[in-house]
Design a protein around this motif. Structure first.
Motif, PDB file in Angstrom:
ATOM      1  N   GLY A 156       6.347  -2.636  -0.117  1.00 41.19           N
ATOM      2  CA  GLY A 156       6.634  -2.091  -1.641  1.00 41.19           C
ATOM      3  C   GLY A 156       5.668  -2.156  -2.537  1.00 41.19           C
ATOM      4  O   GLY A 156       4.637  -3.035  -2.229  1.00 41.19           O
ATOM      5  N   GLU A 157       5.608  -1.338  -3.405  1.00 45.22           N
ATOM      6  CA  GLU A 157       4.268  -1.504  -4.451  1.00 45.22           C
ATOM      7  C   GLU A 157       4.525  -2.729  -5.530  1.00 45.22           C
ATOM      8  O   GLU A 157       5.642  -2.750  -5.782  1.00 45.22           O
ATOM      9  CB  GLU A 157       4.278  -0.369  -5.336  1.00 45.22           C
ATOM     10  CG  GLU A 157       3.876   1.025  -4.613  1.00 45.22           C
ATOM     11  CD  GLU A 157       3.568   2.126  -5.179  1.00 45.22           C
ATOM     12  OE1 GLU A 157       4.123   2.312  -6.206  1.00 45.22           O
ATOM     13  OE2 GLU A 157       2.601   3.021  -4.869  1.00 45.22           O
ATOM     14  N   VAL A 158       3.380  -3.555  -5.478  1.00 45.89           N
ATOM     15  CA  VAL A 158       3.297  -4.545  -6.364  1.00 45.89           C
ATOM     16  C   VAL A 158       2.046  -4.429  -7.213  1.00 45.89           C
ATOM     17  O   VAL A 158       1.034  -3.635  -7.125  1.00 45.89           O
ATOM     18  CB  VAL A 158       3.108  -5.930  -5.546  1.00 45.89           C
ATOM     19  CG1 VAL A 158       4.501  -6.154  -4.561  1.00 45.89           C
ATOM     20  CG2 VAL A 158       1.887  -6.000  -4.426  1.00 45.89           C
ATOM     21  N   HIS A 159       2.277  -5.185  -8.110  1.00 55.40           N
ATOM     22  CA  HIS A 159       1.049  -5.372  -9.306  1.00 55.40           C
ATOM     23  C   HIS A 159      -0.140  -6.220  -8.527  1.00 55.40           C
ATOM     24  O   HIS A 159      -0.090  -7.155  -8.069  1.00 55.40           O
ATOM     25  CB  HIS A 159       1.414  -6.196 -10.548  1.00 55.40           C
ATOM     26  CG  HIS A 159       2.568  -5.567 -11.187  1.00 55.40           C
ATOM     27  ND1 HIS A 159       2.182  -4.515 -12.353  1.00 55.40           N
ATOM     28  CD2 HIS A 159       3.784  -5.519 -11.361  1.00 55.40           C
ATOM     29  CE1 HIS A 159       3.427  -4.108 -12.814  1.00 55.40           C
ATOM     30  NE2 HIS A 159       4.211  -4.865 -12.375  1.00 55.40           N
ATOM     31  N   THR A 160      -1.207  -5.355  -8.685  1.00 55.34           N
ATOM     32  CA  THR A 160      -2.516  -5.858  -7.894  1.00 55.34           C
ATOM     33  C   THR A 160      -3.734  -5.968  -9.058  1.00 55.34           C
ATOM     34  O   THR A 160      -3.590  -5.317 -10.193  1.00 55.34           O
ATOM     35  CB  THR A 160      -2.843  -4.843  -6.772  1.00 55.34           C
ATOM     36  OG1 THR A 160      -3.240  -3.554  -7.186  1.00 55.34           O
ATOM     37  CG2 THR A 160      -1.734  -4.754  -5.843  1.00 55.34           C
ATOM     38  N   ARG A 161      -4.766  -6.583  -8.647  1.00 53.13           N
ATOM     39  CA  ARG A 161      -5.977  -6.480  -9.290  1.00 53.13           C
ATOM     40  C   ARG A 161      -7.154  -6.142  -8.194  1.00 53.13           C
ATOM     41  O   ARG A 161      -7.656  -6.978  -7.528  1.00 53.13           O
ATOM     42  CB  ARG A 161      -6.087  -8.251  -9.722  1.00 53.13           C
ATOM     43  CG  ARG A 161      -7.450  -8.322 -10.590  1.00 53.13           C
ATOM     44  CD  ARG A 161      -7.697  -9.610 -11.040  1.00 53.13           C
ATOM     45  NE  ARG A 161      -8.851  -9.737 -12.011  1.00 53.13           N
ATOM     46  CZ  ARG A 161      -9.972 -10.091 -11.784  1.00 53.13           C
ATOM     47  NH1 ARG A 161     -10.322 -10.211 -10.253  1.00 53.13           N
ATOM     48  NH2 ARG A 161     -10.916 -10.118 -12.795  1.00 53.13           N
ATOM     49  N   ASN A 162      -7.540  -4.796  -8.641  1.00 47.01           N
ATOM     50  CA  ASN A 162      -8.694  -4.211  -7.881  1.00 47.01           C
ATOM     51  C   ASN A 162      -9.871  -4.404  -8.363  1.00 47.01           C
ATOM     52  O   ASN A 162     -10.051  -3.588  -9.574  1.00 47.01           O
ATOM     53  CB  ASN A 162      -7.979  -2.775  -7.349  1.00 47.01           C
ATOM     54  CG  ASN A 162      -9.103  -2.215  -6.506  1.00 47.01           C
ATOM     55  OD1 ASN A 162      -9.699  -2.989  -5.664  1.00 47.01           O
ATOM     56  ND2 ASN A 162      -8.901  -1.066  -6.343  1.00 47.01           N
ATOM     57  N   VAL A 163     -10.739  -4.840  -7.883  1.00 52.08           N
ATOM     58  CA  VAL A 163     -12.246  -4.817  -8.418  1.00 52.08           C
ATOM     59  C   VAL A 163     -13.047  -4.112  -7.289  1.00 52.08           C
ATOM     60  O   VAL A 163     -13.316  -4.632  -6.213  1.00 52.08           O
ATOM     61  CB  VAL A 163     -12.755  -6.109  -8.472  1.00 52.08           C
ATOM     62  CG1 VAL A 163     -14.333  -6.227  -9.045  1.00 52.08           C
ATOM     63  CG2 VAL A 163     -11.840  -7.136  -9.465  1.00 52.08           C
ATOM     64  N   LYS A 164     -13.423  -2.863  -7.462  1.00 52.70           N
ATOM     65  CA  LYS A 164     -14.341  -2.187  -6.467  1.00 52.70           C
ATOM     66  C   LYS A 164     -15.572  -2.600  -6.187  1.00 52.70           C
ATOM     67  O   LYS A 164     -15.929  -2.763  -5.067  1.00 52.70           O
ATOM     68  CB  LYS A 164     -14.350  -0.600  -7.172  1.00 52.70           C
ATOM     69  CG  LYS A 164     -13.164  -0.027  -7.355  1.00 52.70           C
ATOM     70  CD  LYS A 164     -13.387   1.577  -7.490  1.00 52.70           C
ATOM     71  CE  LYS A 164     -12.247   2.330  -7.657  1.00 52.70           C
ATOM     72  NZ  LYS A 164     -12.372   3.810  -8.019  1.00 52.70           N
ATOM     73  N   ARG A 165     -16.252  -3.402  -7.173  1.00 50.70           N
ATOM     74  CA  ARG A 165     -17.641  -3.924  -7.065  1.00 50.70           C
ATOM     75  C   ARG A 165     -17.794  -5.274  -7.781  1.00 50.70           C
ATOM     76  O   ARG A 165     -17.610  -5.029  -9.102  1.00 50.70           O
ATOM     77  CB  ARG A 165     -18.682  -2.795  -7.257  1.00 50.70           C
ATOM     78  CG  ARG A 165     -20.145  -3.591  -6.759  1.00 50.70           C
ATOM     79  CD  ARG A 165     -21.087  -2.511  -7.254  1.00 50.70           C
ATOM     80  NE  ARG A 165     -22.426  -3.057  -6.905  1.00 50.70           N
ATOM     81  CZ  ARG A 165     -23.692  -2.281  -7.170  1.00 50.70           C
ATOM     82  NH1 ARG A 165     -23.478  -1.151  -7.735  1.00 50.70           N
ATOM     83  NH2 ARG A 165     -24.643  -2.997  -6.872  1.00 50.70           N
ATOM     84  N   HIS A 166     -17.860  -6.326  -6.964  1.00 48.22           N
ATOM     85  CA  HIS A 166     -17.884  -7.553  -7.521  1.00 48.22           C
ATOM     86  C   HIS A 166     -19.577  -7.866  -7.909  1.00 48.22           C
ATOM     87  O   HIS A 166     -20.382  -7.497  -7.138  1.00 48.22           O
ATOM     88  CB  HIS A 166     -17.562  -8.673  -6.374  1.00 48.22           C
ATOM     89  CG  HIS A 166     -16.068  -8.971  -6.488  1.00 48.22           C
ATOM     90  ND1 HIS A 166     -15.427  -9.581  -7.375  1.00 48.22           N
ATOM     91  CD2 HIS A 166     -15.327  -8.308  -5.617  1.00 48.22           C
ATOM     92  CE1 HIS A 166     -13.995  -9.373  -7.249  1.00 48.22           C
ATOM     93  NE2 HIS A 166     -14.115  -8.713  -6.194  1.00 48.22           N
ATOM     94  N   PRO A 212       6.799  -7.054  -7.658  1.00 46.94           N
ATOM     95  CA  PRO A 212       7.170  -5.775  -7.250  1.00 46.94           C
ATOM     96  C   PRO A 212       7.238  -4.808  -8.399  1.00 46.94           C
ATOM     97  O   PRO A 212       7.626  -5.335  -9.553  1.00 46.94           O
ATOM     98  CB  PRO A 212       8.365  -5.708  -6.430  1.00 46.94           C
ATOM     99  CG  PRO A 212       8.379  -6.972  -5.807  1.00 46.94           C
ATOM    100  CD  PRO A 212       7.747  -7.863  -6.838  1.00 46.94           C
ATOM    101  N   LEU A 213       6.737  -3.584  -8.400  1.00 48.37           N
ATOM    102  CA  LEU A 213       7.037  -2.826  -9.540  1.00 48.37           C
ATOM    103  C   LEU A 213       8.411  -2.392  -9.863  1.00 48.37           C
ATOM    104  O   LEU A 213       8.775  -2.306 -11.006  1.00 48.37           O
ATOM    105  CB  LEU A 213       6.212  -1.395  -9.259  1.00 48.37           C
ATOM    106  CG  LEU A 213       4.744  -1.359  -9.255  1.00 48.37           C
ATOM    107  CD1 LEU A 213       4.081   0.007  -9.097  1.00 48.37           C
ATOM    108  CD2 LEU A 213       3.970  -1.912 -10.446  1.00 48.37           C
ATOM    109  N   CYS A 214       9.323  -2.473  -8.684  1.00 52.08           N
ATOM    110  CA  CYS A 214      10.615  -2.247  -8.817  1.00 52.08           C
ATOM    111  C   CYS A 214      11.288  -3.236  -7.980  1.00 52.08           C
ATOM    112  O   CYS A 214      11.062  -3.076  -6.739  1.00 52.08           O
ATOM    113  CB  CYS A 214      10.871  -1.027  -8.437  1.00 52.08           C
ATOM    114  SG  CYS A 214      12.946  -0.692  -8.430  1.00 52.08           S
TER     115      CYS A 214
END
Length: 525
Positions: A156-166, A212-214
C-alpha cells in the motif's frame, strides 16, 4: 499515677531544663540517608560505606549496563586432570552478596552500553570477512564481493521522503531538499473516501513517514505474513544464487574439484563457494529489508574448510547478475490460511540494489562502510516504527493492538488474529516484532569469525589483566577449570543510587579511554 520526667542519670550540663540525649552515630546517619527518598542522599550513604571501593571494583564489569543480571551461588576452581577441588568461593562473601553480569542486550533502546559492545563485535565479524584478520586469511580482500539490498514489496502507498540527488556530505545529517511525497495532478480518492495525494516535503524526522495514505486500504495481513516468511525467502534466494553461479562454472568450462568428505568418501564439488553475511533493517512502514554481503571463494581439494581464492572466470559482475536473477525469480506461496485460502504470494520488491565492494576508497562502497552499515542495524529493532514492546501475551496485547488504531497497532492486531491457527502460532510469538522472527545479523559458517571467539578473547584478556601475565596459563589444555554454580536472583541495580554511582564510574572510565585513544592517535599522526 504520675511518671517522673526527670533523668535517671545525673545532669552534666548547667543549663536549666536541658536533658541528655543520644548523639546519632555515623552508622545511624548512613542508615537514615540510605532510607531517604532523595537519590543524592542514597548515593552519599553508599559512597560513605567502608566497602564502597570494593563494591565499585566488584561491579566494574557491569557498571555501564542498565539492567545487569544478578547471580548468586558458588564459584569453584577444579583441577582439570583429577577433578580435585582447589578453591571455592561463595557470592555471600562478596559485596551485595551477588555477582553482577551485563545483560548483553543488543538493542540500543534497551541498554546503550551492551548494544555498543555488540555493535563493535558485529563490526569486527563483518569486516574480518572482507579484509581478513583474527584468523581469517588476508587474501579474502582480493575475493569478489558485492553488497546487495533486498526490499519488501509494496502493501500500500505510504508517506515517503524521496531525495533524487544527495549533495550532503553525511547521509545521517542529510538536509537535502526532498521531492513532494505523492504529488498527483488528479486527486485520486480510494474506496474509503481518502485522497491518495500528499504534496508535503517530509523532513527526515517527520512522524508521518512510513504511515499509509489510507490505513484501510493497506494490506496489513500480507505484510505481517511477509515479515514472518522473510527468512525462508532469504534461504531460497541464497540457494538460487548458488545454483546460478554453478551453472556459470559449467557453461564456462571451470572444472569441478574432487575432495574427500569427513567419512572418507570421494566426492566432486563445485569449484566455487559463496559466503554470506546479512543484516535485517526494520523500515518505517514496519517491514524488514535485508542488507547482505556475498563473497566468492574457491575450494581447496586438500582442505575443503579452507578459505582460498576463487578460480579465474568468475568475477563480481557475475555475482551481481546472479543476485538480480534470484531476486526476480525466487518466490513461493504460503500454506492456506482461513483468512487466505489460497495462501499469500511471497517475493522480493522491485527495489533491488547491488554494489561492488572494494577495499580502496574509490569504489562503489568500501569494506569499512559496509561493516559500519551492517553493525549499525544489528543493534536496532522496531523503534523506528514507533512501536517498542517485549513479547506480548493475552493480558498485554490489547495495549499495543487495535484493528482501528494506528499503523503499527493494526500490524500487531494482524499478527495476533492471524496467529490463531496452530500452524501459524509463530505470528503471535513474534507479534511484538511485527511478525519478523529472524536474527538481525547472520552469516554463513565460513564467512568470518564468530561472536563467541571475540567474547572468549575478551575474557582471556581481562583475566590476564586482572591476575597478571605471570599467572596466565600456557597455551594448550588448561590445567584448572572454573566451575560456576550460580542461579538467577534478579535483574537491575538494587537502588537508583547504585545505578547512578556505577554508571558515573563507567562514564569516567570511558572518558579516560577516549582521552588516551585521542592522545595515541595524535602521536601516531
Amino acid at each position: 499515677m504520675t511518671v517522673s520526667t526527670l533523668s535517671a542519670t545525673p545532669e552534666t550540663t548547667t543549663v536549666s531544663g536541658a536533658a541528655p540525649y543520644a548523639e546519632p552515630t555515623t552508622a545511624m546517619r548512613l542508615e537514615w540517608l540510605a532510607r531517604s527518598t532523595d537519590l543524592h542522599a542514597q548515593a552519599v550513604a553508599r559512597a560513605a560505606r567502608d566497602d564502597f571501593p570494593a563494591w565499585l571494583s566488584h561491579v566494574q564489569t557491569a557498571s555501564a549496563c542498565m539492567r545487569p543480571v544478578r547471580l548468586a551461588g558458588t564459584i569453584a576452581t577444579v583441577e582439570a586432570a583429577t577433578g580435585r577441588l582447589l578453591a571455592e568461593r561463595h557470592t555471600a562473601d562478596m559485596p551485595d552478596g551477588v555477582i553482577y553480569k551485563p545483560c548483553g542486550n543488543r538493542r540500543a533502546s534497551v541498554c546503550p552500553s551492551c548494544s555498543k559492545l555488540y555493535q563493535r563485535d558485529a563490526y569486527q565479524v563483518v569486516r574480518s570477512g572482507l579484509v581478513g584478520g583474527k584468523g581469517i586469511p588476508e587474501d579474502v580482500a582480493r575475493h569478489p564481493a558485492v553488497f546487495p539490498t533486498f526490499t519488501a514489496p509494496s502493501f500500500g502507498e505510504v508517506h515517503t521522503r524521496n531525495v533524487k540527488r544527495h549533495t550532503c556530505a553525511r547521509r545521517a545529517d542529510c538536509d537535502c531538499r526532498p521531492e513532494p511525497c505523492h504529488a498527483r495532478r488528479d486527486f485520486m480518492v480510494c474506496e474509503h473516501g481518502v485522497r491518495l495525494v500528499c504534496f508535503a516535503r517530509h523532513a527526515a524526522t517527520d512522524r508521518n513517514l512510513g504511515t499509509p495514505l489510507c490505513l484501510d486500504c493497506y494490506d496489513h495481513d500480507a505484510q505481517a505474513v511477509w515479515n514472518l516468511t522473510a527468512g525462508e525467502l532469504w534461504r531460497r534466494t541464497t540457494i538460487a544464487i548458488n545454483r546460478y553461479v554453478r551453472r556459470l562454472c559449467r557453461a564456462r568450462g571451470i572444472p569441478y574439484v574432487a575432495t574427500f568428505s569427513a567419512s572418507g568418501k570421494l566426492r566432486v564439488v563445485p569449484p566455487v563457494r559463496l559466503s554470506f553475511g546479512k543484516a535485517a533493517e526494520m523500515q518505517r512502514r514496519g517491514s524488514v529489508h535485508f542488507h547482505a554481503i556475498v563473497r566468492l571463494d574457491g575450494v581447496d581439494p586438500a582442505d575443503p574448510t579452507a578459505i582460498v581464492s576463487p578460480p579465474v572466470g568468475i568475477d563480481a559482475q557475475d555475482l551481481v547478475d546472479a543476485i538480480d536473477h534470484a531476486a526476480a525469480t525466487v518466490g513461493f506461496t504460503t500454506d492456506p490460511h482461513p483468512a487466505a485460502p489460497e495462501g499469500w504470494r511471497i517475493g522480493w520488491g522491485d527495489q533491488i540494489l547491488t554494489k561492488v565492494i572494494t577495499v580502496a576508497a574509490d569504489g562503489e562502497v568500501t569494506d569499512a562502510q559496509v561493516a559500519a552499515y551492517l553493525a549499525k542495524y544489528a543493534t536496532k529493532s522496531t523503534e523506528v516504527t514507533g512501536h517498542a514492546s517485549t513479547r506480548l501475551t493475552d493480558e498485554t496485547v490489547n495495549v499495543y493492538a487495535d484493528p482501528d488504531g494506528t499503523h503499527t497497532e493494526r500490524l500487531v492486531e494482524a499478527c495476533w488474529m492471524l496467529g490463531r491457527p496452530r500452524e501459524w502460532w509463530r505470528l503471535r510469538r513474534w507479534a511484538h516484532m511485527l511478525g519478523y522472527g529472524g536474527h538481525f545479523l547472520t552469516k554463513s559458517r565460513r564467512y568470518s569469525i564468530t561472536f563467541a571467539l571475540l567474547r572468549s578473547n575478551r575474557i582471556a584478556f581481562r583475566r590476564t589483566q586482572t591476575a597478571g601475565p605471570d599467572t596466565a596459563e600456557p597455551a594448550g589444555e588448561p590445567t584448572t577449570l572454573i566451575v560456576n554454580f550460580l542461579e538467577f536472583v534478579g535483574s537491575g541495580w538494587r537502588t537508583p543510587a547504585d545505578a547512578m554511582l556505577a554508571n558515573t564510574s563507567a562514564q569516567m572510565a570511558r572518558e579516560h579511554q577516549n582521552t588516551a585513544r585521542e592522545y595515541l592517535t595524535s602521536r601516531a599522526a
